[in-house]
Design a protein around this motif. Structure first.
Motif, mmCIF file in Angstrom:
data_model
loop_
_atom_site.group_PDB
_atom_site.id
_atom_site.type_symbol
_atom_site.label_atom_id
_atom_site.label_comp_id
_atom_site.label_asym_id
_atom_site.label_seq_id
_atom_site.Cartn_x
_atom_site.Cartn_y
_atom_site.Cartn_z
ATOM 1 N N UNK A 68 6.044 133.648 60.897
ATOM 2 C CA UNK A 68 5.328 134.795 60.332
ATOM 3 C C UNK A 68 6.254 136.006 60.244
ATOM 4 N N UNK A 69 7.129 136.160 61.242
ATOM 5 C CA UNK A 69 8.063 137.286 61.196
ATOM 6 C C UNK A 69 9.034 137.130 60.027
ATOM 7 N N UNK A 70 9.557 135.938 59.818
ATOM 8 C CA UNK A 70 10.475 135.733 58.690
ATOM 9 C C UNK A 70 9.753 135.935 57.364
ATOM 10 N N UNK A 71 8.502 135.549 57.316
ATOM 11 C CA UNK A 71 7.739 135.779 56.096
ATOM 12 C C UNK A 71 7.691 137.272 55.783
ATOM 13 N N UNK A 72 7.471 138.058 56.823
ATOM 14 C CA UNK A 72 7.458 139.506 56.670
ATOM 15 C C UNK A 72 8.838 140.018 56.245
ATOM 16 N N UNK A 73 9.884 139.456 56.842
ATOM 17 C CA UNK A 73 11.233 139.958 56.540
ATOM 18 C C UNK A 73 11.704 139.562 55.146
ATOM 19 N N UNK A 74 11.119 138.492 54.597
ATOM 20 C CA UNK A 74 11.503 138.054 53.251
ATOM 21 C C UNK A 74 10.708 138.753 52.154
ATOM 22 N N UNK A 75 9.892 139.739 52.501
ATOM 23 C CA UNK A 75 9.134 140.473 51.491
ATOM 24 C C UNK A 75 10.091 141.046 50.437
ATOM 25 N N UNK A 76 9.784 140.880 49.136
ATOM 26 C CA UNK A 76 10.772 141.256 48.115
ATOM 27 C C UNK A 76 11.091 142.757 48.066
ATOM 28 N N UNK A 77 10.105 143.639 48.260
ATOM 29 C CA UNK A 77 10.405 145.071 48.116
ATOM 30 C C UNK A 77 10.664 145.773 49.442
ATOM 31 N N UNK A 78 9.932 145.401 50.507
ATOM 32 C CA UNK A 78 10.080 146.148 51.766
ATOM 33 C C UNK A 78 10.581 145.283 52.909
ATOM 34 N N UNK A 79 10.909 144.038 52.633
ATOM 35 C CA UNK A 79 11.335 143.147 53.701
ATOM 36 C C UNK A 79 12.696 143.522 54.255
ATOM 37 N N UNK A 80 12.896 143.229 55.529
ATOM 38 C CA UNK A 80 14.124 143.640 56.203
ATOM 39 C C UNK A 80 15.365 142.986 55.600
#
Lengths: 331, 352
Positions: A138-150
């Motif tokens: 779930x954390x990687x999913x968040x980090x792979x966000x196209x505009x705001x992901x880390x």
């Protein structure tokens, strides 16, 4: 003699010990499995959940539908059993190879005598391994966000140092329909999401390999290296002819285990990619869960479960065979 | 003797520092996000916020999602499920593992290959038939309460007598208490659940599928074969001569098992317990499929509520704080017992 007298004197005890387990397993494991096999030959659906409304027996229709990629049976868009199977196998093979190579190399570097901060590195490098898979994905999913992901923000920050525009790094990791390296499998190129899966699994996977490889490295007697040095062997020669061969007995089972794990790594296909794009990154187990949870095609899902079980068993036997083959090669 | 040249040392350090950055990046990022007061989606990478706050954790512990369920309820659901299932599969499995490891009896090889075959079944494949079957077991809360009270009394009597007899015979070692008190604890939990359910009366319908017990049964069903196989592998390594010596000294079959074998197996039982616990703590698919009442939800299900369905409504800093809360207990225990657990995993075999 001794063994037989032991067995005789135990008398009825072994049965008493086994009985509770197999009563429980009979009830909650074996019976459900037979029930599942029966379901797989029916058109069991949501309406048939009530006992008064039994499903119809339809023979092998579910199996035939699945193996022929029949969307009328499976009702998942773009469903293609053989494509999913190929993706699943390639996914497991490629992620095991990447983590295995990196894990072994890092273990070798960490094992060099006189290296500074060895302990600190070892402590930090186990961190990815101890975080539950669910959270990692779930954390990687968040980090792979196209505009705001880390990930993209970090790439933009690094890129700006070299004067590269931000737009270059607005990578749609989890939804892009592009297939960057088309040459790899021309008939079934891997989407961007596959690389996102590979990265996330790599992050979590190599530390485990390093831990096992470190254990194996530390059991290699130092005298071997000293003898090799006296014979005038260079560093790479020692690596090639002492370290790697002696690592093999520990690393082959680890690779097999890791392959069988990764093959059925439902978390990554469900939480990280959600099968996107167009179900290209589904694993067999994630299709199975979707059939139960989203499509509610219980009869089809039951057949799919049987197929998944058969595939898992074949994978296990195949990988076991490879282990045996390498064992005999060693001796 | 084998001194590293400075040039090599520095290049190795450079490599390891780059690796450290990639390893630490997600962890530090999510931790930084979890103490960030700004819940909006970032447009610049922020590793450590300018004004750190613990407010996100407070919010998570207060009420993590829009569902009418408190954090403590979620925590207790997750804890009950994972400790209960792990303890039950250990309790049931250890006897079979011992019999498999030590005795030749009719049907042994058949049962053993059945168990081994089952470890190859991905856990999600076993979920469907139990979903259908447990859905058929319906009654009302009062009946469940009575059944649980009966089980509670049974557990308390059996484990109480076990403890008392061991103490009277002066055979009670430290692990006897763990075993006996663990059983008594299960009895007490059953007693508590029984009273609560009984108090609900005959009005409230009880569907086994739609309850934590149904989820627990399914978890145990999936976990048992693996537990048996794993424990058998360890028990095989305990030399038989120990038990034979105990027998010659006049110990009964039961006594050898409880006094000689089990104490030696305590470390491996503990590892197996933790591995099952860890799996069940983050188990998602069974509970997601089975449970419909938000009061029964688990921590893992709620994590997906935050990221998946309602992702647009819940700010990222709350998600980050919640992830840390879910991961932390497992990570700490795992990190402490890392060596034993990794050894145990490679011993164990395959299970996805």
């Amino acid at each position: 003699m001794r063994g037989s007298s032991n067995a005789n004197s135990a008398g009825i005890w072994p049965y008493i010990f086994v009985l509770p387990t197999f009563l429980v397993m009979g009830l909650i494991t074996f019976y459900p499995i037979f029930f599942n096999v029966w379901m797989s030959f029916t058109n069991f659906q949501l309406a048939n959940i009530r006992l008064e409304n039994p499903p119809e027996f339809i023979g092998l229709a579910n199996y035939i539908g699945i193996l022929n990629n029949d969307i009328a049976v499976v009702k998942i868009a773009d469903f293609s059993f053989w494509k999913h199977l190929f993706f699943n196998i390639w996914w497991a093979v490629s992620s095991v190879f990447t983590t295995l190579i990196a894990g072994i190399l890092i273990a070798i570097v960490l094992n060099v005598e006189g290296l500074w901060f060895k302990k600190a590195y070892r402590v930090m490098f186990i961190l990815p391994m101890v975080i539950p898979n669910l959270v990692v994905n779930t954390v990687w999913r968040n980090m792979f966000d196209p505009t705001s992901g880390a990930i993209n923000l970090a790439l933009m920050a690094i890129g700006s140092v070299f004067g590269l525009p931000r737009e270059m790094f607005e990578i749609n990791w989890l939804g892009s329909i592009e297939h960057p390296i088309g040459l790899l499998f021309p008939w079934q190129p891997m989407p961007v999401t596959y690389y996102a899966m590979l990265i996330s699994n790599f992050w979590r996977g190599w530390p485990w390999v390093t831990v096992i490889a470190t254990g194996a490295l530390q059991s290699i007697p130092k005298e071997l290296y000293e003898a090799a040095s006296i014979d005038g062997a260079t560093g790479p020669q020692k690596l090639w002819s002492i370290t790697l061969p002696l690592l093999r007995p520990a690393m082959v089972p680890a690779a097999i285990l890791s392959y069988n794990w990764t093959f059925n790594l439902l978390d990554i296909a469900y939480f990280l990619t959600g099968g996107q794009p167009f179900h290209e990154t589904e694993l067999l187990v994630s299709i199975l869960f979707r059939l139960v949870n989203e499509q509610r095609l219980y009869g089809v899902a039951a057949s799919f479960a049987v197929i998944v079980f058969i595939v898992s068993t074949i994978m296990f036997l195949l990988t076991n065979r490879i282990t045996r083959a390498t064992e005999s090669y060693d001796s | 003797m084998n001194k590293l040249k400075l040039k090599n040392q520095l290049s190795a350090q450079l490599l390891l520092i780059i690796i450290t950055i990639t390893v630490m990046f997600p962890i530090v990022y999510i931790f930084g996000l979890s103490i960030n007061p700004d819940g909006r989606r970032p447009s610049e990478l922020v590793i450590f916020p300018a004004q750190p706050t613990l407010a996100n954790y407070a919010q998570v512990l207060d009420r993590p999602t829009a569902n009418p369920v408190s954090f403590s309820q979620l925590l207790s659901n997750s804890l009950m499920l994972s400790t209960g299932s792990a303890a039950m599969s250990l309790l049931i499995g250890v006897f079979a593992a011992y019999a498999f490891s030590r005795f030749k009896f009719v049907g042994r090889s058949f049962l053993m290959s059945a168990v081994l075959g089952l470890t190859l079944l991905p856990s999600v494949a076993g979920l469907l038939p139990l979903f259908i079957l447990l859905n058929r077991i319906r009654t009302n809360a009062a009946v469940v309460g009575v059944a649980m009270l009966v089980l509670a009394i049974l557990a308390i009597v059996i484990f109480g007598m076990f403890l008392l007899s061991r103490i009277r015979n002066r055979e009670a070692g430290g692990w006897t208490f763990v075993f006996g008190l663990g059983g008594l604890l299960i009895g007490a939990l059953l007693l508590y659940g029984g009273i609560i359910n009984f108090a609900k009366g005959t009005e409230e319908e009880f569907i086994l599928r739609n309850s934590l017990y149904g989820v627990g049964i399914t978890m145990i069903s999936g976990g048992l074969p693996f537990t048996i196989w794993y424990l058998k592998g360890y028990l095989d390594t305990i030399p038989k001569e120990l038990e034979e010596a105990a027998r010659i000294d006049g110990a009964s079959f039961n006594q050898t098992f409880f006094l000689v074998v089990l104490p030696l197996a305590v470390p491996v039982l503990a590892i197996r317990f933790f591995l099952s616990f860890m799996g069940d703590w983050t188990e998602f698919y069974i509970s997601w499929q089975f449970l419909t009442d938000p009061k029964d939800y688990t921590l893992a299900m709620t994590l997906w509520n935050i990221v998946g369905q309602y992702a647009a409504n819940i700010s990222w800093n709350i998600f980050a704080a919640y992830s840390v809360v879910v991961a932390l207990p497992i990570a700490v225990v795992y990190a402490i017992f890392q060596k034993q657990i990794v050894g145990g995993l490679t011993l164990g075999g395959v299970k996805g």
